[in-house]
Design a protein around this motif. Structure first.
Motif, PDB file in Angstrom:
ATOM      1  N   LEU A 291       0.831  -1.205   0.000  1.00 34.82           N
ATOM      2  CA  LEU A 291       0.000   0.000   0.000  1.00 34.82           C
ATOM      3  C   LEU A 291       0.861   1.248   0.000  1.00 34.82           C
ATOM      4  N   GLY A 292       1.864   1.237   0.912  1.00 33.11           N
ATOM      5  CA  GLY A 292       2.737   2.404   1.025  1.00 33.11           C
ATOM      6  C   GLY A 292       3.447   2.688  -0.284  1.00 33.11           C
ATOM      7  N   ALA A 293       3.951   1.625  -0.926  1.00 35.33           N
ATOM      8  CA  ALA A 293       4.728   1.818  -2.144  1.00 35.33           C
ATOM      9  C   ALA A 293       3.827   2.210  -3.307  1.00 35.33           C
ATOM     10  N   ALA A 294       2.607   1.688  -3.319  1.00 38.52           N
ATOM     11  CA  ALA A 294       1.740   1.927  -4.467  1.00 38.52           C
ATOM     12  C   ALA A 294       1.100   3.300  -4.415  1.00 38.52           C
TER      13      ALA A 294
ATOM     14  N   TYR B 264       6.367   9.993  -2.792  1.00 41.87           N
ATOM     15  CA  TYR B 264       7.436  10.907  -2.384  1.00 41.87           C
ATOM     16  C   TYR B 264       8.772  10.161  -2.448  1.00 41.87           C
ATOM     17  N   GLY B 265       9.848  10.891  -2.236  1.00 45.89           N
ATOM     18  CA  GLY B 265      11.152  10.250  -2.248  1.00 45.89           C
ATOM     19  C   GLY B 265      11.922  10.594  -3.493  1.00 45.89           C
ATOM     20  N   VAL B 266      13.244  10.535  -3.352  1.00 43.44           N
ATOM     21  CA  VAL B 266      14.088  10.965  -4.461  1.00 43.44           C
ATOM     22  C   VAL B 266      14.650   9.798  -5.256  1.00 43.44           C
ATOM     23  N   THR B 267      14.640   8.585  -4.653  1.00 41.81           N
ATOM     24  CA  THR B 267      15.242   7.443  -5.342  1.00 41.81           C
ATOM     25  C   THR B 267      14.160   6.652  -6.054  1.00 41.81           C
ATOM     26  N   THR B 268      14.015   6.873  -7.357  1.00 43.50           N
ATOM     27  CA  THR B 268      12.985   6.144  -8.096  1.00 43.50           C
ATOM     28  C   THR B 268      13.507   4.766  -8.466  1.00 43.50           C
ATOM     29  N   LEU B 269      12.757   3.750  -8.119  1.00 39.34           N
ATOM     30  CA  LEU B 269      13.162   2.391  -8.485  1.00 39.34           C
ATOM     31  C   LEU B 269      12.662   2.064  -9.879  1.00 39.34           C
TER      32      LEU B 269
ATOM     33  N   ASN C  53       1.165   4.154 -15.397  1.00 37.77           N
ATOM     34  CA  ASN C  53       0.398   5.394 -15.373  1.00 37.77           C
ATOM     35  C   ASN C  53       1.250   6.597 -14.989  1.00 37.77           C
ATOM     36  N   GLY C  54       2.545   6.415 -14.937  1.00 37.58           N
ATOM     37  CA  GLY C  54       3.434   7.540 -14.708  1.00 37.58           C
ATOM     38  C   GLY C  54       3.794   7.774 -13.262  1.00 37.58           C
ATOM     39  N   ASN C  55       3.218   6.987 -12.330  1.00 38.49           N
ATOM     40  CA  ASN C  55       3.569   7.148 -10.927  1.00 38.49           C
ATOM     41  C   ASN C  55       4.880   6.421 -10.620  1.00 38.49           C
ATOM     42  N   ARG C  56       5.672   7.066  -9.766  1.00 37.73           N
ATOM     43  CA  ARG C  56       6.968   6.485  -9.454  1.00 37.73           C
ATOM     44  C   ARG C  56       6.867   5.591  -8.224  1.00 37.73           C
ATOM     45  N   VAL C  57       7.589   4.481  -8.236  1.00 36.43           N
ATOM     46  CA  VAL C  57       7.724   3.662  -7.037  1.00 36.43           C
ATOM     47  C   VAL C  57       9.099   3.951  -6.471  1.00 36.43           C
TER      48      VAL C  57
ATOM     49  N   ALA D   5       9.531   5.213  -0.169  1.00 28.48           N
ATOM     50  CA  ALA D   5       8.181   4.791   0.195  1.00 28.48           C
ATOM     51  C   ALA D   5       8.193   3.338   0.663  1.00 28.48           C
ATOM     52  N   ILE D   6       8.998   2.503   0.012  1.00 30.96           N
ATOM     53  CA  ILE D   6       9.035   1.085   0.395  1.00 30.96           C
ATOM     54  C   ILE D   6       9.642   0.927   1.781  1.00 30.96           C
ATOM     55  N   VAL D   7      10.756   1.643   2.012  1.00 31.43           N
ATOM     56  CA  VAL D   7      11.396   1.548   3.329  1.00 31.43           C
ATOM     57  C   VAL D   7      10.458   2.067   4.408  1.00 31.43           C
TER      58      VAL D   7
END
Lengths: 287, 244
Positions: free
Chosen positions: A70-73, A77-82, A87-91, A95-97
């Motif tokens: 849920l948090g990751a999806a 926010y966050g600067v390190t995009t995995l 749909n253009g949203n960054r994971v 957010a995962i941590v």
């Protein structure tokens, strides 16, 4: 399983659980979370054995993963995009941590409550709170006892209805059963009260039996828990437990003080397990 | 029974103060402490009730049975989060046994049911909200002497549950989710909780409609039979041979 910590004074048990649960909900720092989680997990497995492992695998781990998912999806926010979703949203890593930290915190507190429920039985609860607030403690423990009793009575009523071939249907039968349950329980409550009164509840000068006495070990351990609490709070006040996950992961620098803090926290959290182990070793040697 | 709503009002105000102190000074972190304080404060009027007529163990046990019923009713519908008959049972108890008793049942059952459903930052708010809603609904209905009327009871109970409990429970989310307390962010959080609260209020109203008479009859009968709660001071002295 019988635990040496469970055999110590209830006030010590309460103090311990109050501290670890409070700290467990306060700290977002990964090291502090990890220490508390490891301690809660190992102690709950020691107390509950195989049943705990089953709950852990079937209920708790999926919950944790769900929280992380849920948090990751839904947090971007966050600067390190995995990677970027279609749909253009960054994971993001942050957010995962953060999801892991939140989920781990919930899980840790839950596990501490599992231990709490195994260690602090109702008689201990009453012993600690009974003198400060007798009516409230009595109400709490009495209500806790009525909940399973009512469930059992409800089952009995259903069985009796089935036994005499009562065909009230699901809803009407249920309502009738509820009505019977309420009448039965309220009438019974009066009997319970009379029984309590005839055994001297509320009479003056009545003392209550207690199984709990302060031993030297209890006193020493209580002092130790208080000292460790003070140290951990000092560390918290110094900002050593602060952790930020947004927009980037930032932790306080590792210093000698922070290592001492982690050691103190580990000592606090693993205290019951250490006590159990020492007792077990001593017992095995003496045989 | 001479009612003493003043003490309950004072203690509910103190509860609100405890929640606010917890939210602003302790930054909402020590919710166990706050929920403990609230439980204690909510017991105040009840404790006073018992001090006045010492030795009424029967009333104590009946309150405990009603609270256990409320917890069990919440546990029975755990699959459906908005179906919580707990609030309805607290209101019905307050309706027939006095608002302080209803408040006490609401507070106690909310505190204990959260042991089954998980304690957390929301506990003090829920406890406070439940006590507040049960007390207010019972106070309104009792002072208008509407105990036996099902539809007014259901409406007032549902609305109290929707407005008071919903607002109190949502303020937890407000303090947790909205870091800057602006009208915009607060109203956004409250609006997002609206459907949930509306369905909770509706369920409460429906449960009150169906259960208020069956439970009320039993409570009234019990009070008359054993001279408890309100019946203790209004009806004839106890009959001969009745166990005390």
């Amino acid at each position: 399983m019988r635990s040496a910590f469970a055999g110590s004074h209830p006030a010590l048990n309460f103090l311990f659980f109050a501290s670890v649960v409070a700290f467990g909900m306060l700290f977002f720092h990964p090291a502090m979370l990890g220490i508390s989680f490891a301690a809660a997990l190992s102690y709950s497995i020691r107390l509950r054995g195989r049943a705990m492992c089953k709950t852990l695998l079937c209920v708790l781990l999926p919950t944790l993963l769900f929280v992380v998912f849920l948090g990751a999806a839904f947090n971007h926010y966050g600067v390190t995009t995995l990677f970027t979703l279609s749909n253009g949203n960054r994971v993001t890593l942050e957010a995962i941590v953060h999801g892991f930290a939140t989920g781990g915190m919930v899980l840790t507190v839950f596990l501490w409550f599992v231990c709490y429920n195994a260690v602090v039985t109702t008689d201990k609860f009453l012993h600690v709170f009974g003198r400060v607030f007798p009516t409230g403690a009595l109400l709490v423990s009495m209500t806790l006892r009525f909940i399973p009793l009512l469930t059992r009575r409800m089952r009995k009523i259903f069985e009796a209805q089935r036994g005499i071939g009562y065909g009230g249907g699901r809803l009407r039968g249920g309502l009738h059963a509820l009505s019977i349950l309420i009448t039965w329980s309220l009438e019974n409550a009066v009997d319970v009260a009379d029984s309590m009164k005839s055994r001297g509840y509320g009479s003056r000068g009545r003392t209550s039996y207690t199984r709990f006495f302060w031993t030297r070990r209890d006193v020493l351990l209580t002092l130790a828990v208080l000292a460790l609490d003070a140290l951990v709070i000092a560390g918290m006040a110094a900002g050593q437990t602060r952790a930020m996950y947004n927009p980037y992961i930032s932790l306080p620098a590792m210093t000698a003080f922070s290592i001492v803090l982690y050691a103190c926290y580990a000592l606090l959290c693993f205290m019951p397990l250490a006590l159990d182990c020492t007792e077990e070793i001593r017992w095995n040697r003496s045989r | 029974m001479p009612r003493k709503p003043l003490l309950t009002v004072v203690s509910l105000t103190l509860c609100l103060a405890a929640v606010l102190v917890g939210a602003f000074l302790l930054r909402d972190r020590s919710y166990y402490l706050i929920s403990g304080v609230i439980l204690l404060l909510a017991c105040l009027p009840f404790a006073a009730l018992f001090r006045r007529r010492h030795g009424k163990v029967r009333e104590l046990v009946i309150v405990s049975v009603m609270a256990a019923l409320a917890v069990a009713s919440r546990a029975a519908f755990y699959m459906l989060p908005t179906v919580k008959p707990l609030c309805a049972i607290a209101i019905i108890t307050g309706l027939y046994l006095g608002e302080e008793v209803g408040c006490m049942v609401g507070v106690l059952s909310m505190f204990l049911s959260n042991f089954l459903f998980g304690q957390g930052a929301w506990t003090p708010y829920q406890i406070f909200g439940m006590g507040f809603a049960a007390f207010t609904a019972a106070l309104i209905l009792r002072s208008l002497r509407w105990q036996g009327k099902r539809i007014p009871c259901a409406v007032v109970g549902g609305v109290c549950c929707f407005l008071l409990y919903g607002l109190c429970a949502d303020s937890c989310a407000v303090f947790a989710m909205a870091p800057d307390l602006t009208w915009k962010s607060v109203s956004a959080v409250i609006l997002s909780g609206l459907p949930f609260n509306a369905s909770h209020g509706a369920v409460t109203g429906i449960v009150i409609f169906f259960l208020c008479r069956p439970i009320g009859e039993k409570l009234e009968r019990l009070c008359t039979k054993y001279q408890l709660f309100y019946a203790a001071e209004t009806t004839v002295p106890q009959a001969e041979g009745e166990p005390v």
